[in-house]
Write a protein that holds these residues in place. Structure first.
Motif, mmCIF file in Angstrom:
data_model
loop_
_atom_site.group_PDB
_atom_site.id
_atom_site.type_symbol
_atom_site.label_atom_id
_atom_site.label_comp_id
_atom_site.label_asym_id
_atom_site.label_seq_id
_atom_site.Cartn_x
_atom_site.Cartn_y
_atom_site.Cartn_z
ATOM 1 N N TYR A 24 0.819 -1.212 0.000
ATOM 2 C CA TYR A 24 0.000 0.000 0.000
ATOM 3 C C TYR A 24 0.857 1.268 0.000
ATOM 4 O O TYR A 24 0.571 2.228 -0.730
ATOM 5 N N ASP A 25 1.915 1.259 0.825
ATOM 6 C CA ASP A 25 2.733 2.482 0.934
ATOM 7 C C ASP A 25 3.325 2.871 -0.421
ATOM 8 O O ASP A 25 3.273 4.037 -0.818
ATOM 9 N N TYR A 28 0.526 4.120 -2.667
ATOM 10 C CA TYR A 28 0.012 5.427 -2.235
ATOM 11 C C TYR A 28 0.974 6.544 -2.635
ATOM 12 O O TYR A 28 0.561 7.578 -3.174
ATOM 13 N N ARG A 29 2.274 6.330 -2.380
ATOM 14 C CA ARG A 29 3.266 7.378 -2.697
ATOM 15 C C ARG A 29 3.293 7.642 -4.206
ATOM 16 O O ARG A 29 3.383 8.801 -4.633
ATOM 17 N N ALA A 32 0.272 9.624 -4.995
ATOM 18 C CA ALA A 32 0.368 10.999 -4.489
ATOM 19 C C ALA A 32 1.249 11.840 -5.408
ATOM 20 O O ALA A 32 0.965 13.011 -5.667
ATOM 21 N N ALA A 41 -5.352 8.810 -1.824
ATOM 22 C CA ALA A 41 -5.967 7.689 -1.096
ATOM 23 C C ALA A 41 -7.051 7.021 -1.939
ATOM 24 O O ALA A 41 -7.132 5.782 -2.008
ATOM 25 N N ALA A 44 -5.388 5.079 -4.760
ATOM 26 C CA ALA A 44 -4.752 3.853 -4.267
ATOM 27 C C ALA A 44 -5.809 2.791 -3.980
ATOM 28 O O ALA A 44 -5.637 1.602 -4.288
#
Lengths: 173, 435
Positions: A24-25, A28-29, A32, A41, A44
């Protein structure tokens, strides 16, 4: 990757949960940086929902992270069209390390401005290769373009960055 | 290739070993290239290390969404559309399979009807069996698909008898008396011990009972309608007549039509033996150019079998009436029996004539032949007024297109109860999916 390797052929909702926790990280990055923090968010989440539906078709031809970034890339494009906004520029952190300041001959502020001048196509490859750390081949899979095109785009992107930096330095003098 | 194009790939270690060696050699003697490599490396490291790292949020929300989301069905398999799809599948299955089912059911009934006839013949008394065979055969020809046939028991045979003799109790009683192998005196209460004469009659009926209802040989009335064009009509007519004679057939009728002193056409009706029918037709086809050729066949096997079975029963009745005439003393009874005997003989003659006619038709086939003279084809005359012709053709085409469109609209309107609900539900599903 581990999640899929252990899953064998019986991929289900529980497995996609494990995949989401692991990746997820990164997703997400990436989102973003591509669509901005406001829509990151949602994008993602859509990426993982799409991955859940398409998980049965994943044959392991590429790594799981590459596959997810490919989905995320499509979701970011869809989100950009929906919001009708230009993708944000590739940003650097406000406060870089002092060590780097001393060592580098490149002005950080000038690089930030040079990055902002990159086209969307060049920005994409720089983001995937330099920031996400993907190889040329992986970046080609994510973007759905040949490896040679990735190499060419990176070359031109860095040529433009060098030119922008050179112009900046001449302007300062 | 320009060395500088590969510098970035060299810095990223994405070059092949040969290219990498080539660039390393160049770098050794080129300080400007060395500076460029250093600059690229620093830019790359700065972007990598100082890239903005946003703090991830929303993992829990994503996990909840993943838990709540079931594998999504296609939109056409959700809600009411699923019901519509199911109903459509059932309707399709009924439309496709019902005719096959009905056909196999009719075949099964036909088979049961035949086997039941045989069973009934074996289990019923002689007279009832004969009557039932006769009646069932007739009824079976008329409607083989009717359910419950067979007459495999006595009540069914009794019912058949009632229908056959018109429902009159008096007449039925008379018929039972006449058809019984016993004398009237014995039938009124005497013991049923058979005499030698009765045994002979029973044997005769036994033979009759086991006579096949359906003839094994197929009887067909074959007819050919031929039209041929020949150069010389009288010659063609003579050749056709010769063919009929060659195959031991005959000319049933012949006519000619003249046009300005020339024989324009001739019509012949030829009757040929069934065995030579195909030979005769093939030979006639070779007389000229065939412009019309129709072969038809009418199966009369069932009609002949039915007629012959009824004929046998009527002859048996005739014999019994004749025997009864000899033993009857009272004038009123003699008159009544005589009347019945006359009726039976009339029926026998009618049946016999029908049987002979059918067999005669089946023994010979008919060839209806029309011979015409060849006509010289006239070349189409080129019209000089092409613009008017083209305009007329265009109007005709427009008219045809308009009719087609109108016809299509009528079909759409008539079939609206079928396609309109499907279209509305599909549109509703599409809108729902889009929203």
């Amino acid at each position: 990757m581990q999640a899929v390797t252990n899953m064998g052929n019986s991929r289900d909702v529980k497995d996609i949960g494990a995949i989401a926790r692991e990746h997820y990280d990164m997703v997400y990055r990436f989102c973003a940086r591509r669509v901005g923090i406001d829509a990151a968010a949602d994008t993602a989440q859509e990426t993982f929902l799409t991955a859940q539906r398409a998980l049965a078709n994943f044959r392991g031809a590429s790594s799981l992270s590459t596959w997810l970034l490919g989905i995320a890339n499509n979701e970011c494009r869809r989100m950009s069209r929906k919001r009708r906004c230009e993708p944000p520029t590739l940003e650097l952190t406000e406060t870089g390390s002092a060590e780097h300041h001393e060592e580098t001959i490149i002005n950080r502020h000038a690089l930030q401005q040079a990055l902002a001048k990159l086209t969307a196509e060049h920005r994409e490859v720089v983001l995937l290769h330099e920031v996400e750390g993907l190889s040329y081949e992986e970046a080609a899979v994510v973007l759905g373009i040949p490896v040679g095109t990735v190499k060419s785009r990176l070359h031109h992107a860095f040529s433009n960055l060098r030119k922008s930096l050179s112009d900046y330095q001449e302007g300062v003098r | 290739m320009n060395m500088r194009d590969d510098l970035k790939a060299f810095v990223d270690n994405e070059l092949s070993e040969a290219d990498r060696t080539r660039i390393l050699k160049e770098l050794e003697n080129n300080p400007e290239l060395q500076a460029e490599v250093i600059e690229l490396r620093q830019m790359s490291r700065m972007i990598r290390e100082e890239a903005w790292q946003p703090e991830p949020v929303g993992l829990e929300r994503t996990l909840r969404a993943l838990d709540g989301a079931k594998p999504k069905k296609p939109w056409w398999m959700t809600g009411p559309l699923q019901l519509v799809a199911g109903a459509a599948c059932v309707a399709l299955a009924v439309v496709v399979f019902f005719p096959v089912f009905a056909q196999s059911k009719a075949s099964a009934k036909n088979l049961a009807f035949r086997s039941a006839n045989a069973e009934a013949a074996a289990s019923m008394p002689m007279e009832d069996a004969n009557r039932s065979l006769d009646y069932d055969a007739k009824k079976g020809m008329d409607s083989q698909a009717e359910a419950g046939w067979g007459g495999g028991n006595a009540p069914a045979a009794g019912k058949a008898e009632q229908e056959r003799f018109g429902g009159s109790p008096k007449l039925r009683q008379d018929q039972r008396i006449l058809m019984s192998p016993e004398s009237p005196a014995r039938s009124r209460g005497g013991s049923p011990s058979p005499t030698p004469g009765d045994s002979a009659k029973m044997q005769e009926r036994q033979d009759l009972r086991f006579q096949p209802t359906f003839a094994n040989v197929q009887l067909e009335v074959k007819t050919a309608e031929l039209a041929i064009e020949v150069a010389d009509v009288p010659k063609g007519q003579l050749q056709a007549e010769a063919i009929a004679k060659d195959v031991k057939g005959r000319i049933q009728s012949s006519s000619k039509q003249d046009d300005e002193g020339q024989v324009a056409s001739a019509r012949l009706t030829l009757r040929v033996p069934v065995a030579s029918f195909q030979t005769a037709v093939n030979r006639i086809r070779k007389l000229g150019r065939v412009t019309g050729d129709t072969l038809s066949s009418d199966d009369v096997t069932v009609q002949v079998a039915d007629t012959e079975a009824r004929l046998k029963v009527l002859r048996a009745e005739e014999n019994q009436y004749a025997a009864l005439m000899k033993s009857t003393k009272k004038v009123s009874e003699v008159l009544e029996v005589k009347d019945k005997l006359g009726q039976t003989r009339q029926e026998i003659e009618s049946m016999d004539a029908t049987r002979k006619a059918l067999r005669g038709q089946a023994a010979e086939s008919t060839i209806n032949l029309e011979i015409r003279a060849k006509q010289k084809r006239q070349e189409p005359v080129q019209s000089t007024n092409w613009s008017n012709d083209t305009f007329a053709e265009a109007v005709t085409s427009l008219n045809a297109v308009g009719r087609k469109l109108g016809g299509g609209a009528v079909y759409l309107y008539v079939f609206a109860p079928i396609w309109l609900p499907v279209a509305l539900v599909s549109w509703w599903g599409f809108r729902r999916r889009v929203s």
